[in-house]
Design a protein around this motif. Structure first.
Motif, PDB file in Angstrom:
ATOM      1  N   LYS A 160       0.818  -1.224   0.000  1.00  0.00           N
ATOM      2  CA  LYS A 160       0.000   0.000   0.000  1.00  0.00           C
ATOM      3  C   LYS A 160       0.849   1.270   0.000  1.00  0.00           C
ATOM      4  CE  LYS A 160      -3.925  -2.321   2.178  1.00  0.00           C
ATOM      5  NZ  LYS A 160      -4.947  -2.327   3.236  1.00  0.00           N
ATOM      6  N   VAL A 161       2.079   1.166  -0.499  1.00  0.00           N
ATOM      7  CA  VAL A 161       2.937   2.329  -0.743  1.00  0.00           C
ATOM      8  C   VAL A 161       3.586   2.151  -2.104  1.00  0.00           C
ATOM      9  CG1 VAL A 161       3.408   2.776   1.698  1.00  0.00           C
ATOM     10  CG2 VAL A 161       4.966   1.322   0.384  1.00  0.00           C
ATOM     11  N   GLU A 162       4.063   3.247  -2.681  1.00  0.00           N
ATOM     12  CA  GLU A 162       4.750   3.213  -3.968  1.00  0.00           C
ATOM     13  C   GLU A 162       6.269   3.186  -3.752  1.00  0.00           C
ATOM     14  OE1 GLU A 162       3.510   3.148  -7.026  1.00  0.00           O
ATOM     15  OE2 GLU A 162       1.411   3.179  -6.401  1.00  0.00           O
ATOM     16  N   PRO A 163       7.009   2.498  -4.611  1.00  0.00           N
ATOM     17  CA  PRO A 163       8.472   2.500  -4.484  1.00  0.00           C
ATOM     18  C   PRO A 163       9.068   3.904  -4.468  1.00  0.00           C
ATOM     19  CG  PRO A 163       7.785   0.834  -6.049  1.00  0.00           C
ATOM     20  CD  PRO A 163       6.555   1.628  -5.711  1.00  0.00           C
ATOM     21  N   ARG A 164       8.492   4.813  -5.247  1.00  0.00           N
ATOM     22  CA  ARG A 164       9.033   6.175  -5.278  1.00  0.00           C
ATOM     23  C   ARG A 164       8.888   6.884  -3.932  1.00  0.00           C
ATOM     24  NH1 ARG A 164       4.382   6.579  -8.585  1.00  0.00           N
ATOM     25  NH2 ARG A 164       2.713   7.857  -7.668  1.00  0.00           N
ATOM     26  N   GLU A 165       7.874   6.504  -3.145  1.00  0.00           N
ATOM     27  CA  GLU A 165       7.736   7.065  -1.810  1.00  0.00           C
ATOM     28  C   GLU A 165       8.891   6.621  -0.924  1.00  0.00           C
ATOM     29  OE1 GLU A 165       3.845   6.366  -0.044  1.00  0.00           O
ATOM     30  OE2 GLU A 165       2.974   6.182  -2.052  1.00  0.00           O
ATOM     31  N   LEU A 198      17.232   3.401   2.283  1.00  0.00           N
ATOM     32  CA  LEU A 198      15.882   3.475   1.726  1.00  0.00           C
ATOM     33  C   LEU A 198      15.930   3.667   0.214  1.00  0.00           C
ATOM     34  CD1 LEU A 198      13.981   5.669   4.341  1.00  0.00           C
ATOM     35  CD2 LEU A 198      13.413   3.312   3.712  1.00  0.00           C
ATOM     36  N   PHE A 199      16.825   4.508  -0.243  1.00  0.00           N
ATOM     37  CA  PHE A 199      16.950   4.731  -1.682  1.00  0.00           C
ATOM     38  C   PHE A 199      17.357   3.439  -2.386  1.00  0.00           C
ATOM     39  CE2 PHE A 199      19.391   5.648  -5.497  1.00  0.00           C
ATOM     40  CZ  PHE A 199      18.519   6.482  -6.189  1.00  0.00           C
ATOM     41  N   ASP A 200      18.353   2.749  -1.827  1.00  0.00           N
ATOM     42  CA  ASP A 200      18.834   1.515  -2.443  1.00  0.00           C
ATOM     43  C   ASP A 200      17.759   0.426  -2.421  1.00  0.00           C
ATOM     44  OD1 ASP A 200      21.271   2.713  -2.950  1.00  0.00           O
ATOM     45  OD2 ASP A 200      22.258   1.867  -1.180  1.00  0.00           O
ATOM     46  N   ALA A 201      17.105   0.263  -1.289  1.00  0.00           N
ATOM     47  CA  ALA A 201      16.074  -0.777  -1.172  1.00  0.00           C
ATOM     48  C   ALA A 201      14.867  -0.456  -2.036  1.00  0.00           C
ATOM     49  CB  ALA A 201      15.657  -0.943   0.290  1.00  0.00           C
ATOM     50  N   GLY A 202      14.502   0.829  -2.078  1.00  0.00           N
ATOM     51  CA  GLY A 202      13.356   1.233  -2.881  1.00  0.00           C
ATOM     52  C   GLY A 202      13.610   1.178  -4.373  1.00  0.00           C
ATOM     53  N   SER A 203      14.876   1.040  -4.750  1.00  0.00           N
ATOM     54  CA  SER A 203      15.240   0.936  -6.162  1.00  0.00           C
ATOM     55  C   SER A 203      15.316  -0.507  -6.649  1.00  0.00           C
ATOM     56  CB  SER A 203      16.594   1.623  -6.406  1.00  0.00           C
ATOM     57  OG  SER A 203      16.542   2.994  -6.060  1.00  0.00           O
ATOM     58  N   LEU A 204      15.187  -1.457  -5.713  1.00  0.00           N
ATOM     59  CA  LEU A 204      15.248  -2.868  -6.087  1.00  0.00           C
ATOM     60  C   LEU A 204      13.943  -3.305  -6.738  1.00  0.00           C
ATOM     61  CD1 LEU A 204      16.864  -4.398  -2.872  1.00  0.00           C
ATOM     62  CD2 LEU A 204      17.998  -4.012  -5.063  1.00  0.00           C
TER      63      LEU A 204
END
Length: 212
Positions: A160-165, A198-204
């Motif tokens: 229920k969240v977006e990767p870009r968030e 967070l940036f690295d994990a959210g980019s996976l």
């Protein structure tokens, strides 16, 4: 590529790097997901995660845990994560799950950090309030450190969240990080480390789920 027993492609990778669920016609007669019926987005997601986790853990030298689950308990402990844990356990994947909610002032135990190091796979369930917890962020930073140095496989789920968030510090993640900067200082190395992780994990590449 569809999974064996399926009649259609279930996931597609969007421009934001997340695999979204389209529709599922899986034959799941050998899989059982408590409270999630077959042919639903949640059951299809579990099937994908199970396959990825099993493949990753079976191809590595033996460690103490097949899977480490990182999540914000108040968001997902009693719904998504409890069912995911049961599915992993039913299929023979030895999974570390922390059943204690840390209270203010408490520190993450060395045993928990050791469990991350001794796992083949880490599943991070990013939810609305994940980043508001310093302990979740410490777990996630350790997971990303082990990904870089210990060959840990990281599978993110965007619940229920977006990767870009997650990677861009938007919405609830932006508010949470602003609060951490206020508490620890804008130039805090701890907060900088959290933001980078967070940036690295959210980019996976990961999975998005808006139901369940």
């Amino acid at each position: 590529m569809p999974f064996p027993g399926s009649h259609s492609q279930v996931f597609y990778r969007g421009a934001n790097g997340v695999a979204y669920l389209l529709r599922s016609r899986f034959i799941l007669k050998h899989l059982h997901f408590p409270k999630f019926q077959a042919n639903t987005p949640a059951s299809a997601l579990f099937h994908q995660i199970l396959m990825a986790a099993a493949a990753a853990s079976s191809s590595k030298p033996k460690r103490n845990y097949d899977v480490f689950l990182s999540f914000r308990g108040t968001d997902v402990r009693n719904n998504f994560v409890s069912h995911l844990y049961t599915a992993l356990d039913q299929h023979g994947l030895f999974t570390y799950i922390d059943n204690e909610e840390l209270k203010k002032g408490q520190k993450i135990s060395p045993a928990l950090m050791k469990a991350i190091e001794e796992s083949h796979v880490a599943i991070i369930v990013f939810s609305k309030n994940y980043a508001s917890s310093p302990w979740c962020l410490e777990e996630m930073a350790k997971i990303m450190e082990c990904k870089a140095h210990n060959d840990l496989i990281v599978l993110p789920v965007f619940y229920k969240v977006e990767p870009r968030e997650v990677r861009g510090g938007r919405e609830s993640y932006g508010r949470a990080m602003a609060k951490h900067e206020s508490n620890f200082g804008k130039d805090s190395e701890k907060v900088k480390r959290w933001k980078e992780a967070l940036f690295d994990a959210g980019s996976l590449f990961g999975w998005g789920l808006n139901d369940g």
